[in-house]
Design a protein around this motif. Sequence first.
Motif, mmCIF file in Angstrom:
data_model
loop_
_atom_site.group_PDB
_atom_site.id
_atom_site.type_symbol
_atom_site.label_atom_id
_atom_site.label_comp_id
_atom_site.label_asym_id
_atom_site.label_seq_id
_atom_site.Cartn_x
_atom_site.Cartn_y
_atom_site.Cartn_z
ATOM 1 N N ALA A 182 -69.594 17.690 51.279
ATOM 2 C CA ALA A 182 -69.960 19.107 51.196
ATOM 3 C C ALA A 182 -71.001 19.415 52.270
ATOM 4 C CB ALA A 182 -70.514 19.426 49.812
ATOM 5 N N ASP A 203 -73.034 22.557 54.880
ATOM 6 C CA ASP A 203 -73.415 23.964 55.003
ATOM 7 C C ASP A 203 -73.915 24.315 56.400
ATOM 8 O OD1 ASP A 203 -75.875 22.729 55.065
ATOM 9 O OD2 ASP A 203 -76.674 23.739 53.288
ATOM 10 N N SER A 252 -76.746 18.345 56.267
ATOM 11 C CA SER A 252 -75.302 18.102 56.292
ATOM 12 C C SER A 252 -74.939 17.047 57.329
ATOM 13 C CB SER A 252 -74.534 19.385 56.625
ATOM 14 O OG SER A 252 -74.672 20.326 55.611
ATOM 15 N N ILE A 286 -65.868 19.972 53.028
ATOM 16 C CA ILE A 286 -65.750 21.250 52.330
ATOM 17 C C ILE A 286 -66.935 22.136 52.690
ATOM 18 C CG2 ILE A 286 -66.829 20.353 50.238
ATOM 19 C CD1 ILE A 286 -65.053 22.246 48.623
ATOM 20 N N PRO A 335 -71.703 28.219 46.044
ATOM 21 C CA PRO A 335 -71.514 26.820 46.455
ATOM 22 C C PRO A 335 -71.479 25.791 45.323
ATOM 23 C CG PRO A 335 -72.972 27.909 47.980
ATOM 24 C CD PRO A 335 -72.722 28.868 46.864
ATOM 25 N N ILE A 370 -67.907 23.883 44.509
ATOM 26 C CA ILE A 370 -67.749 22.481 44.903
ATOM 27 C C ILE A 370 -67.412 21.634 43.686
ATOM 28 C CG2 ILE A 370 -68.952 20.447 45.813
ATOM 29 C CD1 ILE A 370 -70.543 22.483 47.602
ATOM 30 N N THR A 425 -68.367 12.084 46.031
ATOM 31 C CA THR A 425 -68.854 13.336 46.608
ATOM 32 C C THR A 425 -70.162 13.042 47.313
ATOM 33 O OG1 THR A 425 -67.817 14.676 44.872
ATOM 34 C CG2 THR A 425 -69.600 15.702 46.111
ATOM 35 N N ILE A 446 -73.330 14.880 49.560
ATOM 36 C CA ILE A 446 -73.965 16.145 49.915
ATOM 37 C C ILE A 446 -75.390 15.876 50.377
ATOM 38 C CG2 ILE A 446 -74.700 16.584 47.521
ATOM 39 C CD1 ILE A 446 -74.192 19.613 48.148
ATOM 40 N N SER A 451 -77.198 20.532 45.200
ATOM 41 C CA SER A 451 -76.968 19.095 45.029
ATOM 42 C C SER A 451 -77.238 18.657 43.589
ATOM 43 C CB SER A 451 -77.821 18.282 46.005
ATOM 44 O OG SER A 451 -79.185 18.567 45.850
ATOM 45 N N ILE A 481 -74.298 19.765 41.421
ATOM 46 C CA ILE A 481 -73.126 18.929 41.681
ATOM 47 C C ILE A 481 -73.279 17.579 40.999
ATOM 48 C CG2 ILE A 481 -71.917 17.671 43.510
ATOM 49 C CD1 ILE A 481 -72.420 20.185 45.264
#
Length: 139
Positions: free
Chosen positions: A8, A10, A15, A37, A89, A93, A105, A107, A124, A127
């Motif tokens: 993930a 941004d 990132s 993503i 977001p 996600i 995953t 992030i 985060s 998620i």
Amino acid sequence: MYPHILLAVDGSEHSVRATEEAIKIADLSSQSKIEVIFVADFSKAKDDVLHAEGAAGIEVARRKKLAPVEEKLEAADISYYVTILRGEPGPTIVEHANQKQVDLTIIGSRGLNSLQEMMLGSVSHKIAKRVKCPVLIVK
């Protein structure tokens, strides 16, 4: 090890650091594929429209945010593809990761202090609590 890695992003420096960790993990297995993503946040959509020249301008601006991530993945010769979704977001996600049954995953963390995180929450953190697979949060 992890055939489907969800990264993930941004467009932030966080990132890019998360991408570096995803590359390390994907390098361990030739079968790993990274899904990058990017979620176009509805709350920022007005601002995007005001500063862009039409839909094409918005798409170019989003792709610019993804460029550093894609450059790193290409330089490392990692198999990847990009998914752009719209919504908030965190929940977007989580829903995508759970529907696609990803194996990991990854992030980046914004590095909020504990008071900010408690008051605002972080993508985060949301998620990590709600995704059904292992989550790697990169500081």
